[in-house]
Design an enzyme around this catalytic site. Structure first.
Site, PDB file in Angstrom:
ATOM      1  N   CYS A  67       0.869  -1.170   0.000  1.00 46.93           N
ATOM      2  CA  CYS A  67       0.000   0.000   0.000  1.00 46.93           C
ATOM      3  C   CYS A  67       0.906   1.219   0.000  1.00 46.93           C
ATOM      4  O   CYS A  67       2.116   1.092   0.110  1.00 46.93           O
ATOM      5  CB  CYS A  67      -0.846   0.033   1.267  1.00 46.93           C
ATOM      6  SG  CYS A  67      -1.725  -1.498   1.556  1.00 46.93           S
TER       7      CYS A  67
ATOM      8  N   ARG B 199       1.126   1.882  -5.899  1.00 48.37           N
ATOM      9  CA  ARG B 199       1.390   0.858  -4.885  1.00 48.37           C
ATOM     10  C   ARG B 199       0.130   0.101  -4.473  1.00 48.37           C
ATOM     11  O   ARG B 199       0.187  -0.838  -3.683  1.00 48.37           O
ATOM     12  CB  ARG B 199       1.991   1.509  -3.636  1.00 48.37           C
ATOM     13  CG  ARG B 199       3.266   2.258  -3.886  1.00 48.37           C
ATOM     14  CD  ARG B 199       3.780   2.851  -2.605  1.00 48.37           C
ATOM     15  NE  ARG B 199       4.100   1.805  -1.658  1.00 48.37           N
ATOM     16  CZ  ARG B 199       5.241   1.139  -1.638  1.00 48.37           C
ATOM     17  NH1 ARG B 199       6.173   1.418  -2.509  1.00 48.37           N
ATOM     18  NH2 ARG B 199       5.449   0.200  -0.748  1.00 48.37           N
TER      19      ARG B 199
ATOM     20  N   TRP C 288      -3.881  -1.824  -1.252  1.00 50.81           N
ATOM     21  CA  TRP C 288      -3.940  -3.022  -2.096  1.00 50.81           C
ATOM     22  C   TRP C 288      -4.224  -4.158  -1.134  1.00 50.81           C
ATOM     23  O   TRP C 288      -3.386  -4.508  -0.301  1.00 50.81           O
ATOM     24  CB  TRP C 288      -2.620  -3.238  -2.823  1.00 50.81           C
ATOM     25  CG  TRP C 288      -2.652  -4.337  -3.814  1.00 50.81           C
ATOM     26  CD1 TRP C 288      -3.144  -4.283  -5.092  1.00 50.81           C
ATOM     27  CD2 TRP C 288      -2.156  -5.669  -3.644  1.00 50.81           C
ATOM     28  NE1 TRP C 288      -2.986  -5.496  -5.709  1.00 50.81           N
ATOM     29  CE2 TRP C 288      -2.390  -6.367  -4.862  1.00 50.81           C
ATOM     30  CE3 TRP C 288      -1.535  -6.349  -2.606  1.00 50.81           C
ATOM     31  CZ2 TRP C 288      -2.026  -7.698  -5.041  1.00 50.81           C
ATOM     32  CZ3 TRP C 288      -1.177  -7.678  -2.786  1.00 50.81           C
ATOM     33  CH2 TRP C 288      -1.423  -8.333  -3.993  1.00 50.81           C
TER      34      TRP C 288
ATOM     35  N   ASN D 277       1.366  -0.172   5.883  1.00 47.68           N
ATOM     36  CA  ASN D 277       1.749  -0.921   4.685  1.00 47.68           C
ATOM     37  C   ASN D 277       2.528  -2.132   5.160  1.00 47.68           C
ATOM     38  O   ASN D 277       3.568  -1.981   5.800  1.00 47.68           O
ATOM     39  CB  ASN D 277       2.623  -0.051   3.765  1.00 47.68           C
ATOM     40  CG  ASN D 277       3.265  -0.856   2.645  1.00 47.68           C
ATOM     41  OD1 ASN D 277       2.688  -1.831   2.187  1.00 47.68           O
ATOM     42  ND2 ASN D 277       4.446  -0.453   2.227  1.00 47.68           N
ATOM     43  N   GLY D 278       2.011  -3.335   4.855  1.00 48.26           N
ATOM     44  CA  GLY D 278       2.697  -4.554   5.282  1.00 48.26           C
ATOM     45  C   GLY D 278       1.687  -5.587   5.755  1.00 48.26           C
ATOM     46  O   GLY D 278       0.493  -5.474   5.469  1.00 48.26           O
TER      47      GLY D 278
ATOM     48  N   GLU E  56       9.595 -12.024 -21.597  1.00 46.99           N
ATOM     49  CA  GLU E  56       9.257 -10.678 -21.133  1.00 46.99           C
ATOM     50  C   GLU E  56       8.139 -10.086 -22.006  1.00 46.99           C
ATOM     51  O   GLU E  56       7.226  -9.432 -21.486  1.00 46.99           O
ATOM     52  CB  GLU E  56      10.519  -9.794 -21.137  1.00 46.99           C
ATOM     53  CG  GLU E  56      10.317  -8.347 -20.739  1.00 46.99           C
ATOM     54  CD  GLU E  56       9.711  -8.130 -19.352  1.00 46.99           C
ATOM     55  OE1 GLU E  56       9.576  -9.084 -18.574  1.00 46.99           O
ATOM     56  OE2 GLU E  56       9.316  -6.979 -19.083  1.00 46.99           O
TER      57      GLU E  56
ATOM     58  N   LYS F 126       4.451  -8.838 -20.653  1.00 46.42           N
ATOM     59  CA  LYS F 126       3.914  -7.498 -20.880  1.00 46.42           C
ATOM     60  C   LYS F 126       2.496  -7.578 -21.432  1.00 46.42           C
ATOM     61  O   LYS F 126       1.609  -6.866 -20.989  1.00 46.42           O
ATOM     62  CB  LYS F 126       4.788  -6.699 -21.871  1.00 46.42           C
ATOM     63  CG  LYS F 126       6.106  -6.226 -21.368  1.00 46.42           C
ATOM     64  CD  LYS F 126       6.057  -5.100 -20.354  1.00 46.42           C
ATOM     65  CE  LYS F 126       5.971  -5.595 -18.945  1.00 46.42           C
ATOM     66  NZ  LYS F 126       7.167  -5.954 -18.244  1.00 46.42           N
TER      67      LYS F 126
ATOM     68  N   GLU G 218      -0.029  -8.927 -18.665  1.00 46.18           N
ATOM     69  CA  GLU G 218      -0.349  -8.107 -17.498  1.00 46.18           C
ATOM     70  C   GLU G 218      -1.126  -6.846 -17.826  1.00 46.18           C
ATOM     71  O   GLU G 218      -1.920  -6.392 -17.005  1.00 46.18           O
ATOM     72  CB  GLU G 218       0.880  -7.796 -16.637  1.00 46.18           C
ATOM     73  CG  GLU G 218       1.888  -6.853 -17.215  1.00 46.18           C
ATOM     74  CD  GLU G 218       3.084  -6.619 -16.297  1.00 46.18           C
ATOM     75  OE1 GLU G 218       2.927  -6.641 -15.076  1.00 46.18           O
ATOM     76  OE2 GLU G 218       4.189  -6.411 -16.822  1.00 46.18           O
TER      77      GLU G 218
ATOM     78  N   HIS H 263       7.075 -30.527 -28.886  1.00 50.30           N
ATOM     79  CA  HIS H 263       6.955 -31.472 -27.776  1.00 50.30           C
ATOM     80  C   HIS H 263       5.640 -31.279 -27.012  1.00 50.30           C
ATOM     81  O   HIS H 263       5.522 -31.727 -25.884  1.00 50.30           O
ATOM     82  CB  HIS H 263       8.169 -31.349 -26.854  1.00 50.30           C
ATOM     83  CG  HIS H 263       9.450 -31.675 -27.562  1.00 50.30           C
ATOM     84  ND1 HIS H 263       9.794 -32.967 -27.891  1.00 50.30           N
ATOM     85  CD2 HIS H 263      10.426 -30.883 -28.063  1.00 50.30           C
ATOM     86  CE1 HIS H 263      10.951 -32.947 -28.544  1.00 50.30           C
ATOM     87  NE2 HIS H 263      11.346 -31.694 -28.667  1.00 50.30           N
TER      88      HIS H 263
ATOM     89  N   LYS I 150       2.452  -2.232  -8.074  1.00 49.18           N
ATOM     90  CA  LYS I 150       3.805  -1.995  -8.575  1.00 49.18           C
ATOM     91  C   LYS I 150       4.855  -2.690  -7.723  1.00 49.18           C
ATOM     92  O   LYS I 150       5.786  -3.277  -8.230  1.00 49.18           O
ATOM     93  CB  LYS I 150       4.061  -0.484  -8.605  1.00 49.18           C
ATOM     94  CG  LYS I 150       5.451  -0.094  -9.075  1.00 49.18           C
ATOM     95  CD  LYS I 150       5.615  -0.342 -10.547  1.00 49.18           C
ATOM     96  CE  LYS I 150       6.983   0.011 -11.063  1.00 49.18           C
ATOM     97  NZ  LYS I 150       7.247  -0.683 -12.337  1.00 49.18           N
TER      98      LYS I 150
HETATM   99  O1  M6R Z   1      10.526  -4.188  -7.914  1.00 45.11           O
HETATM  100  P1  M6R Z   1      10.887  -5.523  -8.475  1.00 45.11           P
HETATM  101  O2  M6R Z   1      11.778  -5.439  -9.674  1.00 45.11           O
HETATM  102  O3  M6R Z   1      11.462  -6.450  -7.436  1.00 45.11           O
HETATM  103  O4  M6R Z   1       9.525  -6.160  -8.959  1.00 45.11           O
HETATM  104  C1  M6R Z   1       9.474  -7.466  -9.445  1.00 45.11           C
HETATM  105  C2  M6R Z   1       8.165  -7.759 -10.124  1.00 45.11           C
HETATM  106  O5  M6R Z   1       7.100  -7.624  -9.221  1.00 45.11           O
HETATM  107  C3  M6R Z   1       7.919  -6.852 -11.328  1.00 45.11           C
HETATM  108  O6  M6R Z   1       8.956  -6.935 -12.252  1.00 45.11           O
HETATM  109  C4  M6R Z   1       6.595  -7.235 -12.020  1.00 45.11           C
HETATM  110  O7  M6R Z   1       6.713  -8.490 -12.607  1.00 45.11           O
HETATM  111  C5  M6R Z   1       6.197  -6.185 -13.069  1.00 45.11           C
HETATM  112  N1  M6R Z   1       4.800  -5.897 -12.960  1.00 45.11           N
HETATM  113  C6  M6R Z   1       6.393  -6.630 -14.460  1.00 45.11           C
HETATM  114  O8  M6R Z   1       6.029  -5.668 -15.396  1.00 45.11           O
END
Ligand code: M6R
Length: 609
Positions: free
Chosen positions: A2, A27, A75, A101-102, A482, A486, A489, A505, A604
């Site tokens: 959060c 966040r 969150w 937050n936590g 990657e 993208k 997500e 396979h 994030k």
């Molecule tokens: O802050 P971080 O690089 O540790 O975050 C890792 C992942 O949570 C982050 O890369 C996540 O997969 C992104 N949403 C990808 O776009």
């Protein structure tokens, strides 16, 4: 996971808190709330489920007076997003309010204890035990009560606390969740992250775990958990507030994609200089220690994990050191084999990802040296690792990581070359060759950004599909992963990456007429083999976008549409190729009308396990 903010001063707390929360929505954004203490010493709360805009509407109808307050954007972890579960939470008497937050791991136990003492609870959250526990210990000194309460709490927390019994004050503390303190003139701030306070001050103090801050408009004091007064250093933040804004783009994601030439250049600056050995600030590893390394683990999550896979190719190729790449949440529980010749590299944009941080701690506890690669100065991984290599991407706000990934790749090349230089696994001429090629990456990245039209067209023809496959071989397979992440997500299209040779396979059973395939064929040594794999899917009716380097025009005989990336040393191509895939994902999500910067169910920074 959060965002929290807090303010004491003479200005209107409501607008300062809302402005801060707007910068922290990345966040978490399922509900938001504020608690503000007015001149009469009364505490008023406003909370709302949903985006911050809902809370703003509520406050427009009924503004809250006062110049002391705390705010939260949530969150959900414990309890669904609702007005009831929204922060700030108060004690039963409504005299103490808390933003958190936590995760409080022993909250059920604490809740039972407090119930046995006559306390009542109204929400499903773990957080609600905190104001009640503070109340339980309160004997006329808020800071002391917070210290006592947090000594009983297990888990992670960044907390902002106010009380009507000490109305001009905010108390805050952190453990395993980020918290910074902003130092203004006659005013002080707390926040989960720097952009939340940049409009007011650039002078910040980074709190360490279990450090407390007590602030009134007149003074600020820092304390250890034993109650000892601490002298803390003030850091001057060099980002300006504009760097954290959208700068004319429709979304942070597309703005951040366009920032990559600058970010790549900054990350190389002072480290990659023609004719000079690679030098890395904040890395104290000696030549002897580097020569001694027999095994490297790269541990990370999500996009950073994908950058780690490229890191494996790069470090093994350049420095001839075996590298294993692990997902942090798996690594921490699998009892990895360490020796005094092991090096752990953790990679995290935020530097706060709970699993990555836990992996770092696990390795350190076993005596393993840890190098952190992170974008956030003062983040937990940067403070706890032995050595730090910063990516200079600047603040990344969009949930979907873009410039963090490309700058992480740059740090992988820098480390690979640095190790090679120390181990003599490459000649100076070979190192110089790659360095010179790296220095051309910013301009090559600019060229890719001009591909907008062809990618937009492809996106408009594909956004309605339910599935999408990304294929690649070798280093292209890592980039394909990657690209697939993208797309899934931000556009919610099911997309998967497969190694070209692995298709037959099993996965090829999924290919049917009209299936969308994005095939990466940038590596010359694997080009023909990759085209054979592409033929396997076109024969079965797939529609293929082929991506290769300029000059490989023969691809057009095999694919439906072709996209070219500029020539550069083949090991560096992922930096360029991925930008096309980021743009493609962005335009697909835009064509679908998705909420690109705040995709559903995501946050994030994942600061809980
Ligand atoms: O802050 P971080 O690089 O540790 O975050 C890792 C992942 O949570 C982050 O890369 C996540 O997969 C992104 N949403 C990808 O776009």
């Amino acid at each position: 996971m959060c965002g929290i903010v807090g303010y004491v001063g003479e200005k209107n707390a409501e607008s300062i808190l809302l402005n801060g929360l707007r910068k922290l929505e990345y966040r978490g954004y399922d509900s938001a709330g504020v608690a503000i203490i007015n001149k009469k010493g009364e505490m008023n709360l406003a909370k709302s489920k949903g985006r911050l805009a809902n809370l703003e509407d509520k406050l427009k109808q009924n503004p809250l007076e006062g110049s002391v307050g705390i705010g939260h954007t949530r969150w959900a972890t414990h309890g669904e997003p609702s007005d009831l579960n929204c922060h700030p939470h108060t004690n039963q008497k409504k005299t103490i309010s808390v933003v958190h937050n936590g995760i409080i791991e022993n909250y059920l136990e604490l809740k039972e204890y407090l119930i046995s003492k006559g306390y009542e609870f109204y929400s499903e959250t773990d957080t609600e035990v905190i104001p009640n526990l503070i109340d339980y210990y309160y004997k006329g000194n808020l800071l002391e009560a917070v210290m006592e309460a947090t000594s009983k709490i297990e888990g992670s927390y960044a907390l902002g606390i106010t009380s009507v019994d000490e109305p001009g004050k905010v108390v805050a503390v952190r453990k395993d969740s980020p918290l910074i303190v902003g130092i203004g003139k006659g005013e002080y701030f707390i926040a989960s992250d720097v952009p939340a306070i940049l409009n007011h001050t650039r002078d910040v103090v980074y709190l360490n775990d279990k450090e407390f801050v007590e602030m009134t408009k007149e003074e600020i004091s820092f304390y250890s958990k034993e109650g000892k007064k601490l002298e803390k250093d003030i850091h001057h933040v060099t980002w300006n507030a504009d760097a954290a804004e959208k700068g004319g783009f429709e979304h942070f994601m597309i703005k951040e994609i366009h920032e990559q030439p600058r970010a790549i250049r900054d990350t190389m600056a002072s480290r990659i200089i023609p004719g000079k050995p690679i030098s890395i600030d904040n890395i104290a590893l000696t030549k002897e220690q580097i020569k001694n390394i027999e095994k490297i683990y790269i541990v990370a999550c999500g996009t950073a994990y994908h950058a780690g896979i490229i890191g494996k190719y790069v470090i093994e190729k350049m420095a001839r050191i075996p590298v294993e790449v692990d997902i942090a949440s798996e690594f921490r529980y699998r009892d990895p084999i360490f020796s005094d010749k092991t090096l752990l590299i953790v990679m995290s944009q935020s530097g706060e990802t709970a699993d990555t941080l836990a992996a770092l701690r696990e390795a350190k506890a076993k005596g393993v040296r840890v190098v952190a690669i992170t974008n956030v100065v003062g983040s937990s991984v940067s403070r706890e690792a032995d050595d730090v290599l910063y990516t200079w991407a600047g603040p990344e706000i969009a949930v979907a990581s873009t410039k963090a990934y490309t700058t992480q790749l740059i740090t992988m090349y820098i480390l690979g070359l640095f190790f090679a230089q120390n181990k003599n696994t490459m000649t100076s001429a070979e190192i110089e060759d790659i360095k010179n090629s790296m220095l051309t990456l910013p301009e090559k990245a600019e060229e890719i950004l001009k591909q907008k039209e062809v990618l937009q067209k492809f996106a408009e023809n594909t956004y309605m599909h339910k599935d999408m496959f990304f294929l690649g071989r070798g280093i292209d397979y890592a980039v394909a992963m990657e690209g697939a992440l993208k797309v899934k997500e931000i556009s919610y299209i099911h997309s998967e990456a497969y190694a070209g040779g692995e298709l037959k396979h099993g996965t090829i059973a999924l290919i049917e007429k009209g299936t969308i395939v994005i095939a990466l064929a940038t590596q010359n040594d694997l080009y023909e083999k990759m085209l054979s794999n592409v033929r396997e899917v076109t024969t079965r009716g797939a529609k293929v976008l082929g991506l290769t380097v300029e000059g490989n025009n023969s691809i057009e005989k095999t694919v439906d549409s072709a996209l070219y990336v500029p020539q550069v040393n083949s090991v560096l191509l992922p930096v360029i190729t991925v930008i096309s895939l980021q743009l493609l994902a962005y335009y697909i999500a835009a064509a679908k009308g998705c909420d690109i910067d705040k995709p559903r169910n995501l946050a994030k920074s994942v600061t809980v396990e």
